[in-house]
Design an enzyme around this catalytic site. Structure first.
Site, PDB file in Angstrom:
ATOM      1  N   PRO A   2       0.827  -1.207   0.000  1.00 53.12           N
ATOM      2  CA  PRO A   2       0.000   0.000   0.000  1.00 53.12           C
ATOM      3  C   PRO A   2       0.865   1.262   0.000  1.00 53.12           C
ATOM      4  O   PRO A   2       1.847   1.357   0.732  1.00 53.12           O
ATOM      5  CB  PRO A   2      -0.782  -0.103   1.307  1.00 53.12           C
ATOM      6  CG  PRO A   2      -0.713  -1.541   1.709  1.00 53.12           C
ATOM      7  CD  PRO A   2       0.586  -2.034   1.181  1.00 53.12           C
ATOM      8  N   ILE A   3       0.477   2.207  -0.833  1.00 52.75           N
ATOM      9  CA  ILE A   3       1.119   3.522  -0.859  1.00 52.75           C
ATOM     10  C   ILE A   3       0.028   4.548  -0.582  1.00 52.75           C
ATOM     11  O   ILE A   3      -0.940   4.646  -1.326  1.00 52.75           O
ATOM     12  CB  ILE A   3       1.784   3.803  -2.215  1.00 52.75           C
ATOM     13  CG1 ILE A   3       2.854   2.754  -2.510  1.00 52.75           C
ATOM     14  CG2 ILE A   3       2.387   5.212  -2.225  1.00 52.75           C
ATOM     15  CD1 ILE A   3       3.417   2.830  -3.909  1.00 52.75           C
TER      16      ILE A   3
END
Length: 61
Positions: A2-3
């Protein structure tokens, strides 16, 4: 991986930004099950002059 990209108007303290990164990371880990080491948080700060709502810059309020 996840970013998470957080965009804020500048003005928060280093301590506030540090806490934000920690809390966002914890929330993403808890809700997605992603490994904490794989979670990336990017903070982008902008000047009030560079952000507008309804045709008015935040610096003009």
């Amino acid at each position: 991986m996840p970013i998470i990209n957080v965009k804020l108007i500048e003005g928060r303290s280093d301590e506030q930004l540090k806490n934000l990164v920690s809390e966002v990371t914890d929330a993403v880990e808890r809700t997605t099950g992603a490994n904490k080491e794989a979670i990336h948080v990017i903070i982008e700060e902008m000047k009030k002059e560079h952000y507008g709502v309804a045709g008015i810059r935040k610096s003009d309020n």
